[in-house]
Design a protein around this motif. Sequence first.
Motif, PDB file in Angstrom:
ATOM      1  N   LYS A 240       0.698  -1.016   0.059  1.00  0.00           N
ATOM      2  CA  LYS A 240       0.104   0.202   0.093  1.00  0.00           C
ATOM      3  C   LYS A 240       0.824   1.314  -0.078  1.00  0.00           C
ATOM      4  O   LYS A 240       1.928   1.230   0.530  1.00  0.00           O
ATOM      5  CB  LYS A 240      -1.052   0.097   1.218  1.00  0.00           C
ATOM      6  CG  LYS A 240      -2.117  -0.911   1.463  1.00  0.00           C
ATOM      7  CD  LYS A 240      -2.625  -1.186   2.678  1.00  0.00           C
ATOM      8  CE  LYS A 240      -3.179  -2.483   2.724  1.00  0.00           C
ATOM      9  NZ  LYS A 240      -3.205  -3.180   4.052  1.00  0.00           N
ATOM     10  N   ALA A 241       0.435   2.387  -0.592  1.00  0.00           N
ATOM     11  CA  ALA A 241       1.041   3.622  -0.617  1.00  0.00           C
ATOM     12  C   ALA A 241       0.812   4.411   0.681  1.00  0.00           C
ATOM     13  O   ALA A 241      -0.389   4.217   1.254  1.00  0.00           O
ATOM     14  CB  ALA A 241       0.722   4.374  -1.909  1.00  0.00           C
ATOM     15  N   VAL A 242       1.887   4.847   1.169  1.00  0.00           N
ATOM     16  CA  VAL A 242       1.574   5.670   2.462  1.00  0.00           C
ATOM     17  C   VAL A 242       2.266   6.977   2.137  1.00  0.00           C
ATOM     18  O   VAL A 242       3.553   6.939   1.809  1.00  0.00           O
ATOM     19  CB  VAL A 242       2.338   5.112   3.797  1.00  0.00           C
ATOM     20  CG1 VAL A 242       3.763   4.427   3.747  1.00  0.00           C
ATOM     21  CG2 VAL A 242       2.108   5.896   5.075  1.00  0.00           C
ATOM     22  N   THR A 243       1.638   8.242   2.547  1.00  0.00           N
ATOM     23  CA  THR A 243       2.130   9.595   2.210  1.00  0.00           C
ATOM     24  C   THR A 243       2.323  10.141   3.536  1.00  0.00           C
ATOM     25  O   THR A 243       1.669  10.206   4.453  1.00  0.00           O
ATOM     26  CB  THR A 243       1.228  10.349   1.343  1.00  0.00           C
ATOM     27  OG1 THR A 243       1.072   9.679   0.265  1.00  0.00           O
ATOM     28  CG2 THR A 243       1.944  11.771   1.292  1.00  0.00           C
ATOM     29  N   ILE A 244       3.937  10.638   3.913  1.00  0.00           N
ATOM     30  CA  ILE A 244       4.111  11.172   5.136  1.00  0.00           C
ATOM     31  C   ILE A 244       3.940  12.663   4.819  1.00  0.00           C
ATOM     32  O   ILE A 244       3.639  13.315   3.955  1.00  0.00           O
ATOM     33  CB  ILE A 244       5.745  10.996   5.414  1.00  0.00           C
ATOM     34  CG1 ILE A 244       6.105   9.399   5.253  1.00  0.00           C
ATOM     35  CG2 ILE A 244       6.222  11.607   6.665  1.00  0.00           C
ATOM     36  CD1 ILE A 244       5.446   8.426   6.394  1.00  0.00           C
ATOM     37  N   ASP A 245       3.674  13.521   5.987  1.00  0.00           N
ATOM     38  CA  ASP A 245       3.290  15.054   5.973  1.00  0.00           C
ATOM     39  C   ASP A 245       4.172  16.044   4.717  1.00  0.00           C
ATOM     40  O   ASP A 245       3.842  16.929   4.465  1.00  0.00           O
ATOM     41  CB  ASP A 245       3.598  15.671   7.248  1.00  0.00           C
ATOM     42  CG  ASP A 245       3.558  14.626   8.416  1.00  0.00           C
ATOM     43  OD1 ASP A 245       2.612  13.846   8.385  1.00  0.00           O
ATOM     44  OD2 ASP A 245       4.310  14.764   9.410  1.00  0.00           O
ATOM     45  N   ASP A 246       5.667  15.380   4.785  1.00  0.00           N
ATOM     46  CA  ASP A 246       6.430  16.172   3.623  1.00  0.00           C
ATOM     47  C   ASP A 246       6.282  15.801   2.518  1.00  0.00           C
ATOM     48  O   ASP A 246       6.617  16.518   1.581  1.00  0.00           O
ATOM     49  CB  ASP A 246       8.030  15.817   4.283  1.00  0.00           C
ATOM     50  CG  ASP A 246       8.338  14.316   4.112  1.00  0.00           C
ATOM     51  OD1 ASP A 246       7.329  13.810   3.353  1.00  0.00           O
ATOM     52  OD2 ASP A 246       9.493  14.422   4.461  1.00  0.00           O
ATOM     53  N   GLY A 247       5.099  15.269   2.142  1.00  0.00           N
ATOM     54  CA  GLY A 247       4.643  14.806   0.924  1.00  0.00           C
ATOM     55  C   GLY A 247       5.288  13.505   0.060  1.00  0.00           C
ATOM     56  O   GLY A 247       4.911  13.187  -0.886  1.00  0.00           O
ATOM     57  N   ALA A 248       6.140  13.015   0.820  1.00  0.00           N
ATOM     58  CA  ALA A 248       6.834  11.817   0.193  1.00  0.00           C
ATOM     59  C   ALA A 248       5.936  10.772   0.324  1.00  0.00           C
ATOM     60  O   ALA A 248       5.234  10.362   1.390  1.00  0.00           O
ATOM     61  CB  ALA A 248       8.212  11.425   0.820  1.00  0.00           C
ATOM     62  N   THR A 249       5.889   9.756  -0.776  1.00  0.00           N
ATOM     63  CA  THR A 249       5.021   8.585  -0.749  1.00  0.00           C
ATOM     64  C   THR A 249       6.021   7.222  -0.839  1.00  0.00           C
ATOM     65  O   THR A 249       6.946   7.285  -1.625  1.00  0.00           O
ATOM     66  CB  THR A 249       4.169   8.862  -2.055  1.00  0.00           C
ATOM     67  OG1 THR A 249       3.118   9.906  -1.764  1.00  0.00           O
ATOM     68  CG2 THR A 249       3.351   7.156  -1.923  1.00  0.00           C
ATOM     69  N   TYR A 250       5.570   6.395   0.113  1.00  0.00           N
ATOM     70  CA  TYR A 250       6.358   5.117  -0.053  1.00  0.00           C
ATOM     71  C   TYR A 250       5.527   3.772  -0.193  1.00  0.00           C
ATOM     72  O   TYR A 250       4.246   3.910   0.174  1.00  0.00           O
ATOM     73  CB  TYR A 250       7.013   4.917   1.331  1.00  0.00           C
ATOM     74  CG  TYR A 250       7.909   6.216   1.607  1.00  0.00           C
ATOM     75  CD1 TYR A 250       9.162   6.120   1.223  1.00  0.00           C
ATOM     76  CD2 TYR A 250       7.582   7.326   2.477  1.00  0.00           C
ATOM     77  CE1 TYR A 250      10.368   7.234   1.520  1.00  0.00           C
ATOM     78  CE2 TYR A 250       8.413   8.232   2.672  1.00  0.00           C
ATOM     79  CZ  TYR A 250       9.485   8.271   2.376  1.00  0.00           C
ATOM     80  OH  TYR A 250      10.594   9.322   2.584  1.00  0.00           O
ATOM     81  N   GLU A 251       5.951   2.808  -0.280  1.00  0.00           N
ATOM     82  CA  GLU A 251       5.193   1.568  -0.688  1.00  0.00           C
ATOM     83  C   GLU A 251       5.591   0.475   0.496  1.00  0.00           C
ATOM     84  O   GLU A 251       6.542   0.657   0.884  1.00  0.00           O
ATOM     85  CB  GLU A 251       5.466   0.824  -2.064  1.00  0.00           C
ATOM     86  CG  GLU A 251       5.172   1.486  -3.271  1.00  0.00           C
ATOM     87  CD  GLU A 251       3.750   1.283  -3.789  1.00  0.00           C
ATOM     88  OE1 GLU A 251       3.210   0.148  -3.211  1.00  0.00           O
ATOM     89  OE2 GLU A 251       3.010   2.256  -4.142  1.00  0.00           O
TER      90      GLU A 251
END
Length: 101
Positions: A2-13
């Motif tokens: 699943k994709a997760v987006t952190i507050d600084d805008g970066a998205t990780y799987e």
Amino acid sequence: MKAVTIDDGATYETASPDQFTQAYRDGETALERREDTDNVLKTHVIKGEFAAAAGYLHGLAADARKRLPRHVEDCPCRLCVHDRECLMRSIYRTWREAAAA
Ligand SMILES: [Zn+2]
């Protein structure tokens, strides 16, 4: 994954967004809390918490980038290249130790 987006805008799987995000925040504040980062990372890997291990590393990297505001992610300067090499060595060492354990 699943994709997760952190507050600084970066998205990780990641397979475990909650575990990843919690560990990311731990990694982001590890330096100011004077945490033993090698030990925390190793513990995640040994417990099989790979999403947490990845989140922790990304959090550490995010904090390191904040301390180098003039440098971009793929900056070719010696300091940044050295930091990236250290991070890769640290990841590799942790995995190798976990495999041997
Ligand atoms: Zn640089």
